[in-house]
Design a protein around this motif. Structure first.
Motif, mmCIF file in Angstrom:
data_model
loop_
_atom_site.group_PDB
_atom_site.id
_atom_site.type_symbol
_atom_site.label_atom_id
_atom_site.label_comp_id
_atom_site.label_asym_id
_atom_site.label_seq_id
_atom_site.Cartn_x
_atom_site.Cartn_y
_atom_site.Cartn_z
ATOM 1 N N SER A 158 -41.927 61.192 30.848
ATOM 2 C CA SER A 158 -40.669 60.465 30.755
ATOM 3 C C SER A 158 -40.108 60.185 32.142
ATOM 4 C CB SER A 158 -39.659 61.264 29.922
ATOM 5 O OG SER A 158 -38.406 60.609 29.899
ATOM 6 N N SER A 159 -39.888 58.908 32.486
ATOM 7 C CA SER A 159 -39.387 58.546 33.813
ATOM 8 C C SER A 159 -38.613 57.249 33.729
ATOM 9 C CB SER A 159 -40.533 58.403 34.814
ATOM 10 O OG SER A 159 -41.374 57.328 34.463
ATOM 11 N N SER A 160 -37.765 57.016 34.735
ATOM 12 C CA SER A 160 -37.016 55.770 34.883
ATOM 13 C C SER A 160 -36.922 55.443 36.361
ATOM 14 C CB SER A 160 -35.614 55.892 34.274
ATOM 15 O OG SER A 160 -34.864 56.886 34.947
ATOM 16 N N THR A 161 -36.924 54.141 36.686
ATOM 17 C CA THR A 161 -36.936 53.692 38.080
ATOM 18 C C THR A 161 -35.675 52.914 38.388
ATOM 19 O OG1 THR A 161 -39.344 53.565 38.029
ATOM 20 C CG2 THR A 161 -38.226 52.396 39.811
ATOM 21 N N PHE A 162 -35.117 53.168 39.578
ATOM 22 C CA PHE A 162 -33.940 52.428 40.042
ATOM 23 C C PHE A 162 -34.195 52.011 41.480
ATOM 24 C CE2 PHE A 162 -29.768 51.766 41.861
ATOM 25 C CZ PHE A 162 -29.072 51.142 40.833
ATOM 26 N N ALA A 163 -33.942 50.738 41.774
ATOM 27 C CA ALA A 163 -34.120 50.194 43.121
ATOM 28 C C ALA A 163 -32.766 50.024 43.780
ATOM 29 C CB ALA A 163 -34.856 48.863 43.068
ATOM 30 N N LEU A 164 -32.661 50.455 45.022
ATOM 31 C CA LEU A 164 -31.426 50.280 45.789
ATOM 32 C C LEU A 164 -31.416 48.861 46.335
ATOM 33 C CD1 LEU A 164 -31.170 53.709 47.663
ATOM 34 C CD2 LEU A 164 -30.300 53.066 45.417
ATOM 35 N N THR A 165 -30.929 47.940 45.532
ATOM 36 C CA THR A 165 -30.979 46.520 45.855
ATOM 37 C C THR A 165 -30.151 46.197 47.099
ATOM 38 O OG1 THR A 165 -31.199 46.036 43.498
ATOM 39 C CG2 THR A 165 -30.605 44.196 44.952
ATOM 40 N N GLY A 166 -30.737 45.433 47.982
ATOM 41 C CA GLY A 166 -30.038 45.006 49.189
ATOM 42 C C GLY A 166 -30.239 45.914 50.376
ATOM 43 N N ASP A 167 -30.973 47.021 50.198
ATOM 44 C CA ASP A 167 -31.162 47.969 51.298
ATOM 45 C C ASP A 167 -32.585 47.968 51.837
ATOM 46 O OD1 ASP A 167 -28.582 48.688 51.116
ATOM 47 O OD2 ASP A 167 -28.902 50.722 50.401
ATOM 48 N N SER A 168 -33.320 46.922 51.611
ATOM 49 C CA SER A 168 -34.714 46.917 52.057
ATOM 50 C C SER A 168 -34.823 46.980 53.573
ATOM 51 C CB SER A 168 -35.420 45.668 51.535
ATOM 52 O OG SER A 168 -34.781 44.496 52.006
ATOM 53 N N ALA A 169 -33.796 46.512 54.292
ATOM 54 C CA ALA A 169 -33.828 46.539 55.757
ATOM 55 C C ALA A 169 -33.419 47.896 56.315
ATOM 56 C CB ALA A 169 -32.909 45.460 56.322
ATOM 57 N N HIS A 170 -32.789 48.725 55.496
ATOM 58 C CA HIS A 170 -32.334 50.025 55.981
ATOM 59 C C HIS A 170 -33.520 50.966 56.144
ATOM 60 C CE1 HIS A 170 -27.886 49.498 54.551
ATOM 61 N NE2 HIS A 170 -28.329 48.488 55.287
ATOM 62 N N ASN A 171 -33.610 51.566 57.307
ATOM 63 C CA ASN A 171 -34.766 52.398 57.611
ATOM 64 C C ASN A 171 -34.472 53.895 57.574
ATOM 65 O OD1 ASN A 171 -33.210 52.538 59.910
ATOM 66 N ND2 ASN A 171 -34.618 51.357 61.182
ATOM 67 N N HIS A 172 -33.268 54.292 57.174
ATOM 68 C CA HIS A 172 -32.931 55.705 57.018
ATOM 69 C C HIS A 172 -32.224 55.881 55.685
ATOM 70 C CE1 HIS A 172 -33.204 57.828 61.157
ATOM 71 N NE2 HIS A 172 -34.065 56.841 61.099
ATOM 72 N N HIS A 651 -43.922 48.100 52.196
ATOM 73 C CA HIS A 651 -42.952 48.210 53.277
ATOM 74 C C HIS A 651 -41.837 47.176 53.151
ATOM 75 C CE1 HIS A 651 -45.321 44.868 54.932
ATOM 76 N NE2 HIS A 651 -44.274 44.606 55.714
ATOM 77 N N ARG A 652 -42.028 46.163 52.320
ATOM 78 C CA ARG A 652 -41.004 45.140 52.138
ATOM 79 C C ARG A 652 -40.081 45.429 50.955
ATOM 80 N NH1 ARG A 652 -45.867 42.581 52.976
ATOM 81 N NH2 ARG A 652 -46.060 41.359 54.890
ATOM 82 N N SER A 653 -40.445 46.427 50.158
ATOM 83 C CA SER A 653 -39.703 46.638 48.916
ATOM 84 C C SER A 653 -38.420 47.408 49.159
ATOM 85 C CB SER A 653 -40.579 47.403 47.922
ATOM 86 O OG SER A 653 -40.720 48.753 48.327
ATOM 87 N N GLU A 654 -37.587 47.435 48.128
ATOM 88 C CA GLU A 654 -36.361 48.227 48.178
ATOM 89 C C GLU A 654 -36.726 49.715 48.086
ATOM 90 O OE1 GLU A 654 -33.789 46.403 48.515
ATOM 91 O OE2 GLU A 654 -34.340 44.452 47.718
ATOM 92 N N TRP A 655 -35.731 50.543 48.341
ATOM 93 C CA TRP A 655 -35.921 51.981 48.098
ATOM 94 C C TRP A 655 -36.081 52.173 46.589
ATOM 95 C CZ3 TRP A 655 -36.448 55.243 52.118
ATOM 96 C CH2 TRP A 655 -35.951 54.844 53.355
ATOM 97 N N GLN A 656 -37.126 52.883 46.212
ATOM 98 C CA GLN A 656 -37.400 53.144 44.801
ATOM 99 C C GLN A 656 -37.117 54.612 44.491
ATOM 100 O OE1 GLN A 656 -38.217 50.581 42.815
ATOM 101 N NE2 GLN A 656 -38.245 49.213 44.599
ATOM 102 N N LEU A 657 -36.281 54.864 43.495
ATOM 103 C CA LEU A 657 -35.956 56.218 43.060
ATOM 104 C C LEU A 657 -36.415 56.370 41.612
ATOM 105 C CD1 LEU A 657 -33.457 55.148 45.033
ATOM 106 C CD2 LEU A 657 -32.746 57.496 44.690
#
Length: 1180
Positions: A158-172, A651-657
């Protein structure tokens, strides 16, 4: 496979994208050594490595381009000095400070189609291999392609994915799971600009459903706010503190509702690090960029300055139960003169009057460590390093290492087991350390293992290959270097006994492995991850005792090639191979399940789970798209079963949680029938650390959940004491027969000086019980120290030192002498101390000298200080030579201006003030590059070549070095003459001489290299003229030179305007014969005549008067058109060595000038502690 952050070929953006995590505070304090302000500190690898609340992460620990502060640990500390001196650092994790956001994971630049390009560049948290470590080849490899044994089918989870939209340029990114069993997760993402070195954008995200969804919080904190750090209070995790980037503004945002709302407060300083109080949720310390320490008692709303010039990372809150005041602050502060002191005061009451100095002397910089029951410092000494420890806030006592130990580096490794682990690098060691263990008070250290290997970490810090297994007291694993081979050893009794690891009997295919001890064994890599969310090469957990998962190899020595992963479920007695590739390991369900995920060099969508301690593994898919896993966040101790995976699809994608609920992999909750007992043992020996311990474990094949009520330990029964429960005491060494005998440097009959007649003391049998060993009876009485009556003894081992360990002191300062006696009755021993300056003191017993004996020297010099201890049975004496100095304020070099080639000349350096002192003189003579070093202020030297030579002298006294330089002319022959003029009060030391030979040169047409003039100060002003011969000239030409100058002076052709309205006319009044000096062995008749015929005496007189002043024996004309002006006179006096005509050769009409010159020279000599001065000479 060794991986790290770095640039990856084929990627279009720079690597260095990091994901940083932080979790709720940990409960068990752990001590370790890691990088800090000391050079190459050593780190202990600890079991159950987790994120350390409050640990400050050095920027270099993360990556070279990033410079970020964090939160320092409450009990961080370093003991040592700069340069070649010794250094210590201890870090502990506990509920004492904010969570360290700088625990970082690498976000790699990835190109999804090509996985091979990433294989050697992702940072996994594993420490780097030493440059000197040459990978060997394992004698055993793996045959299976998938690298897993006994696997099960792929099962979804059981899992679910959430992308931090708009933060793909953030490197930390910084991730926090707030509260105990809280559903709130905070994530701070930011864009760090490597070109300008600061954060330019940030976004704050908040989840209230365990990470299923996230809300963007920028509007609630201010849309234009740029955040740099996020902290969670360890004692109340509902309280959050955010810091803005100081490049935009210096502010703090405070939340008391788990980040739902914030209040903003301005700061007047830039926070480098924070330290929260371990129990008081509103108390915090802040360290600023300008080395100031502040305190707040209202969770950062208001700040008060505590102290200036505080050493970074050397401040600590009080320790409960040891310090009387809960708000007491321990710190290391600098004095105005550059020394360092250990200071304590209360957080809100730290004025000078309220400060205390627990150690009276100075300490080495970055040497203060306050941890558990101990405080450590290092004292600056000129010889062997001295370390001191205070146990439970008692007086500081010097640490005792074996006398043969000559440490060049020493680290405090651990203090949490009621004793101190210390790593000591001896003078002949480079990449290894010796491991020492102390008694309970941390004073007496004995050797536990020699030549423990070190591994270089990511930040260049040396990490000790010593691992403390979690969950089993006294169990350690270490890599020892012996005969140029590194082997892995294990101990079950805190280093009393060590043995090699038995290799597995079969490989993954079931083939037999023929590995026979001691020629072949299992060797493990012992590096824990510097990031707690990427496991290291070895993993254990206190809630899963006996289970060890590690990366290693089988063979004759440790290798970094062809490695695999191994597991032991019986505390290291036997091992099994589980993977042929490196995996990150996490423990779930209170240790009931083990999760393995591939190292993030390639993307994956699977994880592996074992319910039977690594014997069988099941594969589960957590994502439909392969994910580069940067880290895993597991809420320890929670009733819910939630994991959060962090990573990127590319490397181009959003942060994936990815939120994973692993409850579905369990079929039910365990019952009593699902368990069986397991006895902890050491190769069949049931007594470990003096106890028989029985644990409850889940039976293999039972896929049930342990739950929060699960208890591991069933019973613990004390054993009868035997020999292996005792280690050698201080001063004793274990021999080949297993017995402890006195070392060659130790006298077993010695008794402490504190033992007075009529009292009792404990006489060691050569053994001491292993700390925390719980055995009873048996041989305990035989090996325990025996109580005996103190004998009456003659004094022996008398030593005399100064309090600060230095053999120098300034005149007029307080010098504190410390007298120490190894043997003798301190209460019945008389002590006498002769200071060497005519004064002495006497004490009836040694106890009166415990605080030191103070004395002030009123004169400079080298003093012989003698101490005498005597009683009715004998005496002992010792001597110390103390250099008392006064500051050197001025040095003047006295040397002739012109000297003869091949003729010895005396050169003198005059030091002012002329107090007796220890002075070292460095002479650079004859344009030499290497100095001549003397203790005398005079030196004789012979110049072998003609020309201009520079003489330089440096005078070194105490910490002061002064220099003076003179230039002299070396000639085979030269002409010399004297002249003088009367001067008023005002003078210029440059103008008379410069103008004199400038005009003489103009009227005589001499080359500038032939004409030299020296001007003497005082009234009347004297000067000397040197006419250097031109060897190419004829004898007649040389003779005409004299006539040209005399004629020019007689015709008033030498004149100059000193200033507008003041004109000085110079003319000759007297000519007296003077010799021409020639060093040539043969002389022509004309040259000999010249020796007796040429002199210039009284060439010129300068007078500047508003009204005319007459001198009886000389004629002076001055045109005065303005107000009365003072004449300028040279500032340097005449030297004895200058070739010249003596004043006694003047005619009777010049006797007045001679008397005045003599009086002037005497006055100058008395003022400057010399008889004459060398003139200020200039060449034209």
């Amino acid at each position: 496979m060794e991986t790290r952050a770095g640039s990856r070929p084929g990627s279009r953006v720079s690597l260095g994208l990091w994901l940083m995590f932080a979790a709720h505070a940990l409960q068990n304090a752990r001590a370790e050594i890691s990088s800090g302000s000391c050079p190459s500190p050593v780190q202990l690898h600890r079991g159950e490595q987790q994120l350390q609340p409050g640990v400050r992460s050095d920027p270099a620990e993360e990556m070279a381009e990033v410079r970020e502060p964090g939160v320092i640990d409450q009990e961080s500390g370093m003991l040592g000095t700069s340069g070649p001196n010794l250094s210590f650092e201890v870090k502990t994790a506990g509920s004492v400070s904010g969570l360290a956001e700088d625990a970082a994971l690498g976000r790699a630049k990835r190109s999804a189609p090509d996985f091979n390009e990433f294989s050697d560049s992702d940072w996994t948290g594993r420490t780097a291999q030493l440059d000197s470590q040459k990978p060997g080849r394992s004698e055993f490899g793996w045959a299976r392609e998938d690298g897993r044994g006994n696997t099960r089918q792929d099962e979804p989870i059981s899992s679910s994915t959430f992308a931090l939209t708009g933060d793909s340029a953030h490197n930390h990114a910084v991730v926090y799971w707030t509260g105990q069993n809280s559903s709130v997760i905070l994530i701070l993402t930011k864009l760090y600009d490597f070109h300008i070195g600061s954060v330019t954008e940030s976004t704050l995200w908040r989840s209230t459903d365990y990470g299923s969804t996230y809300e963007r919080m920028n509007d609630k904190i201010g849309s234009k706010a740029v955040l740099s750090y996020l902290y969670v209070c360890p004692s109340n995790k509902r309280k959050i503190m955010l810091l803005t980037d100081p490049e935009f503004e210096s502010s703090v945002l405070i939340s008391t509702d788990e980040g739902a709302s914030y209040q903003k407060y301005r700061l007047s300083f830039f926070v480098l690090s924070l330290l929260f109080h371990p129990t008081e949720e509103d108390w915090a310390l802040a360290y600023s960029h300008d080395q100031k320490l502040y305190s707040s008692v209202d969770f950062g709303r208001k700040w008060m300055l505590i102290h200036e010039h505080v050493t970074p990372n050397r401040f600590y809150w009080s320790v409960s139960g040891l310090d009387k005041e809960p708000d007491l602050v321990h710190m290391e502060a600098h004095t105005p003169d550059g020394n360092v002191q250990y200071v304590t005061c209360r957080a809100q009451m730290c004025s000078e009057a309220n400060r205390n100095y627990p150690f009276p002397g100075y300490i080495d910089i970055s040497s203060l460590v306050v941890q558990d029951d101990y405080i450590f410092i290092q004292v600056p000494t000129s010889g062997r390093a001295s370390y001191y420890v205070s146990y439970k806030r008692e007086a500081f006592i010097q640490i005792k290492l074996p006398k043969y130990s000559l440490p060049k580096d020493l680290h405090i490794v651990s203090t949490d087991g009621k004793q101190v682990f210390a790593a000591v690098q001896e003078w002949n060691q480079n990449d290894t350390y010796n491991l020492y263990l102390s008694d309970t008070r941390g004073i007496y250290f004995t050797l536990a293992m020699e030549n423990v290997k070190t591994t270089k970490g990511i930040a260049g810090n040396q990490m000790l290959d010593l691992y403390e297994v979690a969950g089993i007291k006294g169990m350690l694993i270490a890599n020892k270097k012996q005969d140029n081979q590194v082997k892995t050893y294990i101990t079950y009794n805190k280093g009393r006994d060590w043995r090699l690891l038995q290799a597995p009997a079969a490989d993954l295919e079931g083939n037999d492995i023929h590995c026979i001890l001691p020629f072949c064994s299992l060797h493990l890599q012992l590096q824990t991850s510097e990031n707690p969310y990427v496991s290291g090469t070895i993993s254990t957990k206190s809630s899963a005792p006996g289970i060890i998962v590690a990366t290693g190899n089988i063979g004759a020595e440790l290798s970094y090639n062809n490695v695999g992963m191994f597991v032991s479920s019986d505390a290291g007695n036997s091992w099994r191979p589980i993977f042929e590739e490196e995996h990150n390991i996490w423990f779930l369900d209170r240790g009931g399940a083990i999760v393995a995920v591939k190292q993030p060099s390639v993307p994956t969508r699977h994880l592996w789970v074992s319910f039977d301690e690594g014997s069988h593994w099941t594969q589960h898919s957590f994502s439909t798209v392969p994910l580069f896993v940067d880290g895993v966040l597991v809420e320890a101790g929670a009733e819910n079963q939630i994991m959060t995976f962090f990573g990127h699809f590319s490397h181009r994608s959003e942060w994936q949680l990815i939120k994973i609920d692993y409850k579905s992999i369990f079929s039910r909750k365990c019952t009593e029938k699902d368990y069986h007992t397991w006895h902890l043992h050491n190769q069949g020996e049931p007594c470990v650390m003096g106890q028989k311990q029985i644990y409850m474990k889940r039976q293999p094949g039972h896929y049930c959940m342990l739950g929060k009520d699960y208890s591991r330990i069933v019973s613990a029964e004390s054993c009868i004491c035997r020999a292996h429960d005792f280690e050698c005491d201080y001063g004793y060494e274990r021999r080949s027969d297993g017995n402890c005998r006195p070392a060659f440097w130790f006298n077993p009959s010695s008794v402490s000086r504190s033992c007075s007649q009529g009292q009792n003391y404990f006489n060691s049998t050569g053994y001491r019980k292993v700390v925390l060993n719980n055995c009873t009876k048996g041989v305990k009485e035989m090996y325990t120290a025996r109580k005996q009556q103190c004998p009456n003894r003659s004094p022996k081992g008398l030593t005399l030192t100064t309090k600060d360990g230095k053999l120098t002191a300034n005149m007029g300062s307080n010098v504190t002498f410390v007298v120490h006696l190894d043997e003798g009755d301190s209460l019945r021993t008389n002590v006498q101390l002769d200071f060497g300056d005519g004064t002495a003191v006497s004490y009836s017993n040694l106890s009166w000298t415990e605080e030191g004996i103070k004395h002030v020297y009123k004169s400079a010099g080298i003093f012989r200080v003698t101490a005498l201890a005597e009683n009715s049975l004998g005496s002992d004496t010792t001597t110390l030579f103390l250099h008392v100095t006064c500051p050197v304020e001025h040095v003047q070099l006295l040397a002739p201006f012109v000297v003869i080639r091949n003729k010895e000349v005396n050169i003198t350096a005059v030091v002012l003030p002329s107090q007796s002192r220890t002075v070292t003189y460095f002479w650079w003579l004859g344009n030499s590059t290497e100095p001549v070093i003397t203790l005398d202020g005079s030196i004789s030297y012979t110049f072998r070549s003609e020309g201009m030579h520079t003489i330089t002298v440096q005078v070194a006294s105490a910490n002061t070095i002064l220099q003076d330089t003179k230039t002299i002319a070396v000639q085979g022959q030269f002409l010399s003459g004297m002249f003088a003029h009367r001067s008023p009060d005002y003078f210029d030391p440059v103008m008379p001489e410069a103008v004199n030979y400038l005009h003489i040169q103009q009227v005589s047409d001499f080359p500038e290299e032939q004409l030299l003039v020296a001007v003497f100060p005082g009234v009347p002003t004297a000067a000397e003229l040197f006419l250097l011969p031109n060897k190419n000239q004829s004898e007649g030409k040389k003779k005409s030179e004299e006539d040209i100058i005399v004629s020019a002076l007689n015709q008033n052709l030498v004149e100059f305007e000193l200033k507008p309205g003041v004109r000085v006319i110079v003319y000759n009044t007297q000519l007296t014969l003077a010799p021409l000096v020639d060093s040539s062995p043969r002389h022509s008749s004309s040259a000999m005549l010249m020796l007796l015929s040429v002199v210039f005496l009284g060439l010129a007189v300068f007078l500047i008067y508003k009204f005319k002043r007459k001198i009886p024996w000389i004629n002076i004309y001055a045109e005065v058109n303005q107000e009365k002006e003072q004449e300028m006179i040279g500032s340097v006096g005449q030297g004895d060595g200058t070739p010249k005509i003596t004043l006694s050769e003047f005619t009777a009409s010049k006797e007045l000038m001679e008397k005045e010159l003599d009086a002037r020279v005497k006055r100058v000599g008395n003022a400057c502690e010399s008889t004459r001065e060398i003139p200020n000479c200039t060449s034209v």
